[in-house]
Design a protein around this motif. Structure first.
Motif, PDB file in Angstrom:
ATOM      1  N   GLY A  65       0.689  -0.982   0.015  1.00 41.24           N
ATOM      2  CA  GLY A  65      -0.043   0.033   0.019  1.00 41.24           C
ATOM      3  C   GLY A  65       0.924   1.215   0.137  1.00 41.24           C
ATOM      4  N   LEU A  66       1.767   1.181   0.835  1.00 45.52           N
ATOM      5  CA  LEU A  66       2.864   2.501   0.813  1.00 45.52           C
ATOM      6  C   LEU A  66       3.480   2.660  -0.466  1.00 45.52           C
ATOM      7  CD1 LEU A  66       4.494   2.003   4.248  1.00 45.52           C
ATOM      8  CD2 LEU A  66       3.040   3.685   3.816  1.00 45.52           C
ATOM      9  N   PHE A  67       4.140   1.602  -1.115  1.00 45.31           N
ATOM     10  CA  PHE A  67       4.641   1.836  -2.235  1.00 45.31           C
ATOM     11  C   PHE A  67       3.768   2.146  -3.313  1.00 45.31           C
ATOM     12  CE2 PHE A  67       5.343  -0.421  -6.630  1.00 45.31           C
ATOM     13  CZ  PHE A  67       6.789  -0.136  -6.578  1.00 45.31           C
ATOM     14  N   LYS A  68       2.496   1.816  -3.572  1.00 35.25           N
ATOM     15  CA  LYS A  68       1.362   2.249  -4.688  1.00 35.25           C
ATOM     16  C   LYS A  68       1.251   3.939  -4.371  1.00 35.25           C
ATOM     17  CE  LYS A  68      -1.183  -1.837  -5.399  1.00 35.25           C
ATOM     18  NZ  LYS A  68      -2.229  -2.775  -5.177  1.00 35.25           N
ATOM     19  N   THR A  69       1.091   4.128  -2.793  1.00 36.49           N
ATOM     20  CA  THR A  69       0.635   5.565  -2.475  1.00 36.49           C
ATOM     21  C   THR A  69       2.074   6.487  -2.962  1.00 36.49           C
ATOM     22  OG1 THR A  69      -0.714   4.940  -0.689  1.00 36.49           O
ATOM     23  CG2 THR A  69       0.190   7.198  -0.489  1.00 36.49           C
ATOM     24  N   VAL A  70       3.214   6.139  -2.521  1.00 32.63           N
ATOM     25  CA  VAL A  70       4.368   6.954  -2.755  1.00 32.63           C
ATOM     26  C   VAL A  70       4.632   6.961  -4.344  1.00 32.63           C
ATOM     27  CG1 VAL A  70       6.787   7.100  -2.465  1.00 32.63           C
ATOM     28  CG2 VAL A  70       5.514   6.410  -0.689  1.00 32.63           C
ATOM     29  N   LYS A  71       4.321   5.870  -4.929  1.00 31.45           N
ATOM     30  CA  LYS A  71       4.625   6.048  -6.360  1.00 31.45           C
ATOM     31  C   LYS A  71       3.650   6.893  -7.045  1.00 31.45           C
ATOM     32  CE  LYS A  71       5.675   2.922 -10.114  1.00 31.45           C
ATOM     33  NZ  LYS A  71       6.068   1.751 -10.617  1.00 31.45           N
ATOM     34  N   ALA A  72       2.290   6.546  -6.747  1.00 32.73           N
ATOM     35  CA  ALA A  72       1.220   7.580  -7.191  1.00 32.73           C
ATOM     36  C   ALA A  72       1.507   9.086  -7.193  1.00 32.73           C
ATOM     37  CB  ALA A  72      -0.070   7.414  -6.759  1.00 32.73           C
ATOM     38  N   GLY A  73       1.987   9.554  -6.101  1.00 30.72           N
ATOM     39  CA  GLY A  73       2.716  10.725  -5.780  1.00 30.72           C
ATOM     40  C   GLY A  73       3.950  11.250  -6.269  1.00 30.72           C
ATOM     41  N   GLY A  74       4.745  10.388  -7.291  1.00 32.11           N
ATOM     42  CA  GLY A  74       5.911  10.655  -7.982  1.00 32.11           C
ATOM     43  C   GLY A  74       7.343  10.549  -7.087  1.00 32.11           C
ATOM     44  N   GLY A  75       6.897   9.788  -5.970  1.00 32.26           N
ATOM     45  CA  GLY A  75       8.066   9.677  -5.301  1.00 32.26           C
ATOM     46  C   GLY A  75       8.626   8.017  -5.272  1.00 32.26           C
ATOM     47  N   GLU A  76       9.398   7.732  -4.517  1.00 37.12           N
ATOM     48  CA  GLU A  76      10.171   6.355  -4.235  1.00 37.12           C
ATOM     49  C   GLU A  76       9.876   5.979  -2.802  1.00 37.12           C
ATOM     50  OE1 GLU A  76      13.956   6.111  -5.857  1.00 37.12           O
ATOM     51  OE2 GLU A  76      13.403   7.086  -7.808  1.00 37.12           O
ATOM     52  N   LEU A  77       9.846   4.607  -2.643  1.00 35.27           N
ATOM     53  CA  LEU A  77       9.908   3.668  -1.303  1.00 35.27           C
ATOM     54  C   LEU A  77      11.169   3.019  -1.376  1.00 35.27           C
ATOM     55  CD1 LEU A  77       8.825   2.884   1.376  1.00 35.27           C
ATOM     56  CD2 LEU A  77       7.542   1.330  -0.103  1.00 35.27           C
ATOM     57  N   HIS A  78      11.984   3.096  -0.629  1.00 36.49           N
ATOM     58  CA  HIS A  78      13.187   2.458  -0.427  1.00 36.49           C
ATOM     59  C   HIS A  78      13.264   1.521   0.902  1.00 36.49           C
ATOM     60  CE1 HIS A  78      15.528   4.426  -3.758  1.00 36.49           C
ATOM     61  NE2 HIS A  78      14.842   5.094  -2.972  1.00 36.49           N
TER      62      HIS A  78
END
Length: 110
Positions: A65-78
């Motif tokens: 869920g965090l991955f999808k949210t961050v990606k939708a906002g143009g960011g990255e999850l590491h």
């Protein structure tokens, strides 16, 4: 079942150190803590899991869920600092091929 979450924000970089167990009881706390920062535009969310001793499928769901949210906002999850056991969990589910995962810790929360 204990979970500790330490977070530091520097501009769009958010460093999070998670310690303890991520399961059906603690995953809602993790999601509640990280969801607001994941929704920030162009955020770089770096989550250190080196002190996580256990994670089940509920924890995986939080990170999906965090991955999808961050990606939708143009960011990255590491995700960094995964033990061999956690790395295997992500690899078995195929998430290791989709998410940014590094066994070494970058920066972090002190």
């Amino acid at each position: 079942m204990n979970l500790s979450i330490d977070m530091k924000e520097l501009d769009n970089d958010i460093h999070v150190k998670v310690s303890g167990e991520i399961d059906a009881y603690t995953a809602p706390k993790l999601k509640e803590s990280l969801q607001p920062v994941a929704e920030k535009e162009n955020s770089q969310l770096i989550v250190d899991l080196s002190d996580v001793s256990y994670m089940d499928s509920t924890g995986l769901g939080v990170f999906v869920g965090l991955f999808k949210t961050v990606k939708a906002g143009g960011g990255e999850l590491h995700l960094v600092g995964l033990s061999d056991r956690l790395q295997r969990l992500f690899d078995i589910t195929g998430l290791g091929d989709i998410m940014n995962i590094d066994s070494k810790v970058k920066g972090g929360v002190e």
